[in-house]
Scaffold this motif. Sequence first.
Motif, PDB file in Angstrom:
ATOM      1  N   UNK A 116       0.848  -1.192   0.000  1.00 50.88           N
ATOM      2  CA  UNK A 116       0.000   0.000   0.000  1.00 50.88           C
ATOM      3  C   UNK A 116       0.886   1.245   0.000  1.00 50.88           C
ATOM      4  N   UNK A 117       0.391   2.303  -0.610  1.00 52.95           N
ATOM      5  CA  UNK A 117       1.108   3.582  -0.619  1.00 52.95           C
ATOM      6  C   UNK A 117       0.131   4.699  -0.252  1.00 52.95           C
ATOM      7  N   UNK A 118       0.651   5.688   0.441  1.00 50.73           N
ATOM      8  CA  UNK A 118      -0.155   6.853   0.790  1.00 50.73           C
ATOM      9  C   UNK A 118       0.193   7.979  -0.170  1.00 50.73           C
ATOM     10  N   UNK A 119      -0.810   8.606  -0.764  1.00 49.33           N
ATOM     11  CA  UNK A 119      -0.500   9.732  -1.642  1.00 49.33           C
ATOM     12  C   UNK A 119       0.030  10.904  -0.815  1.00 49.33           C
ATOM     13  N   UNK A 120       0.971  11.621  -1.367  1.00 52.14           N
ATOM     14  CA  UNK A 120       1.564  12.771  -0.683  1.00 52.14           C
ATOM     15  C   UNK A 120       0.928  14.047  -1.204  1.00 52.14           C
ATOM     16  N   UNK A 121       0.878  15.033  -0.348  1.00 47.30           N
ATOM     17  CA  UNK A 121       0.488  16.375  -0.767  1.00 47.30           C
ATOM     18  C   UNK A 121       1.743  17.222  -0.675  1.00 47.30           C
ATOM     19  N   UNK A 122       2.197  17.770  -1.800  1.00 49.27           N
ATOM     20  CA  UNK A 122       3.424  18.548  -1.843  1.00 49.27           C
ATOM     21  C   UNK A 122       3.082  20.016  -1.630  1.00 49.27           C
ATOM     22  N   UNK A 123       3.697  20.624  -0.624  1.00 47.67           N
ATOM     23  CA  UNK A 123       3.445  22.008  -0.272  1.00 47.67           C
ATOM     24  C   UNK A 123       4.746  22.785  -0.411  1.00 47.67           C
ATOM     25  N   UNK A 124       4.749  23.786  -1.269  1.00 52.17           N
ATOM     26  CA  UNK A 124       5.940  24.608  -1.480  1.00 52.17           C
ATOM     27  C   UNK A 124       6.144  25.513  -0.256  1.00 52.17           C
ATOM     28  N   UNK A 125       7.377  25.491   0.290  1.00 49.31           N
ATOM     29  CA  UNK A 125       7.714  26.322   1.449  1.00 49.31           C
ATOM     30  C   UNK A 125       9.055  26.999   1.208  1.00 49.31           C
ATOM     31  N   UNK A 126       9.365  28.009   2.009  1.00 56.18           N
ATOM     32  CA  UNK A 126      10.644  28.718   1.895  1.00 56.18           C
ATOM     33  C   UNK A 126      11.773  27.985   2.606  1.00 56.18           C
ATOM     34  N   UNK A 127      11.445  27.195   3.628  1.00 55.09           N
ATOM     35  CA  UNK A 127      12.461  26.415   4.330  1.00 55.09           C
ATOM     36  C   UNK A 127      11.802  25.193   4.948  1.00 55.09           C
TER      37      UNK A 127
END
Length: 161
Positions: A116-127
Motif C-alpha cells: 500500500x502507498x499513501x498519496x503525498x500532498x506537496x506544499x511549497x515552502x521557503x524552508x
Amino acid sequence: MPEPVRVLFTGEQTPVYAHPGDAGADLTSSEDVLLGPGQRALVGTGTSIALPNGHVAFVVPRSGLAAKHGITIVNTPGTVDAGYRGEIKVILLNTDSTEPYQVRAGDRIAQVIVMPVAPAQFLRVDSLPGSHRGSGGFGSTGLGSSGIESPGPAGEEGLSL
C-alpha cells in the motif's frame, strides 16, 4: 478485506510466493535471452496486473541470481503503478565481466512486492523544519567530521551534519 491483485498471464507461470510469509512473489521469464558479460536486456514476464488504487508493485532482483551469477536489475526497484496494465518487463543486467548468462523461458528472474502507498500532498515552502540528520546524504550517516567511520547512532558526537 483488501481488493485482490488481478493477473493477466501469458507466460510460463503466474507470480508465486516460494514460502509462506515471503514478501516477494517470483516473476518468470516468458522468453529465452542470452546476456553476454556486461550486457542488459528487457525481458518479458508474460504477466500484467491490475492493482487496487492505493497500491504499488515493486520489481526487485532475486538474491540467488545476483550472488551466483551477477544478474541484477538495472532500475531497481522497478515501479508498477496501480493504473498500469501492460506486461511487466524486467531490465536484467549481467554484471559478470567474463561469463554469459542464459535466461530460459520459465526461469525465475525477479520478484514482485505489492505494497500500500499513501498519496503525498506537496506544499511549497521557503524552508524545511530541522531534523537530526539535516542535509547530510550519500554515506553521511556513518562518517565523522574526519571522514572516518563513526560508531553510529550511539556515538552521535562523531556524526557530521
